[in-house]
Design a protein around this motif. Structure first.
Motif, PDB file in Angstrom:
ATOM      1  N   ALA A   7     -35.646 -45.691  19.833  1.00 51.51           N
ATOM      2  CA  ALA A   7     -36.059 -45.210  18.490  1.00 51.51           C
ATOM      3  C   ALA A   7     -35.497 -46.133  17.472  1.00 51.51           C
ATOM      4  N   PRO A   8     -36.267 -46.137  16.472  1.00 52.18           N
ATOM      5  CA  PRO A   8     -35.818 -47.015  15.265  1.00 52.18           C
ATOM      6  C   PRO A   8     -34.602 -46.628  14.571  1.00 52.18           C
ATOM      7  N   GLU A  10     -33.722 -45.896  11.708  1.00 56.10           N
ATOM      8  CA  GLU A  10     -33.740 -44.901  10.723  1.00 56.10           C
ATOM      9  C   GLU A  10     -34.193 -43.505  11.295  1.00 56.10           C
ATOM     10  N   THR A  11     -35.043 -43.532  12.532  1.00 57.75           N
ATOM     11  CA  THR A  11     -35.025 -42.115  13.091  1.00 57.75           C
ATOM     12  C   THR A  11     -33.815 -41.673  13.741  1.00 57.75           C
ATOM     13  N   GLN A  12     -32.969 -42.379  14.351  1.00 57.61           N
ATOM     14  CA  GLN A  12     -31.628 -42.122  15.064  1.00 57.61           C
ATOM     15  C   GLN A  12     -30.711 -41.491  13.700  1.00 57.61           C
ATOM     16  N   ALA A  14     -31.821 -40.236  11.046  1.00 56.16           N
ATOM     17  CA  ALA A  14     -32.307 -38.899  10.552  1.00 56.16           C
ATOM     18  C   ALA A  14     -32.191 -37.809  11.571  1.00 56.16           C
ATOM     19  N   ASP A  15     -32.138 -38.388  12.843  1.00 56.19           N
ATOM     20  CA  ASP A  15     -31.811 -37.039  14.042  1.00 56.19           C
ATOM     21  C   ASP A  15     -30.348 -36.765  13.865  1.00 56.19           C
ATOM     22  N   SER A  18     -30.036 -34.443  10.968  1.00 55.87           N
ATOM     23  CA  SER A  18     -30.374 -33.180  11.280  1.00 55.87           C
ATOM     24  C   SER A  18     -29.393 -32.468  12.164  1.00 55.87           C
TER      25      SER A  18
END
Length: 105
Positions: A7-8, A10-12, A14-15, A18
């Motif tokens: 995962a990029p 940015e996705t990491q 964001a996760d 969350s």
């Protein structure tokens, strides 16, 4: 062998945000939230966040920046940043004000 896509960043991030939000929302009392924040943050980070939050209700009341600075000793620059986020941010300050029984304009 099939490779899994990583995962990029940015996705990491964001996760992770969350997950942090979920952890906070699972706490039941202000004392639990405070203990979590004290474990998670440095004293300087806690002070910065507390300063920002102290400014929010005063901005909501329409208190001028200079008066807020005089009352709180929070920098006018920080007050301006908080005001911008209050007006154009993700809505978190407004939600917190509403939950605390303070109205958002």
């Amino acid at each position: 062998m099939k490779r899994r896509a990583i995962a990029p960043v940015e996705t990491q991030a964001a996760d992770a945000l969350s997950e942090l939000a979920a952890a906070l929302s699972g706490l039941r009392t202000p004392e639990q939230v405070r203990a979590f924040l004290e474990d998670l943050c440095t004293p300087a980070e806690l002070e910065a966040m507390s300063d920002r939050w102290r400014v929010v209700p005063l901005l909501e009341e329409g208190v001028p920046y200079r008066e807020i600075h005089e009352r709180t000793q929070v920098s006018v620059t920080t007050i301006g940043r908080v005001a911008r986020v209050l007006e154009r941010g993700a809505g978190g300050y407004a939600a917190a004000l509403h939950r605390r029984g303070l109205r958002h304009r």
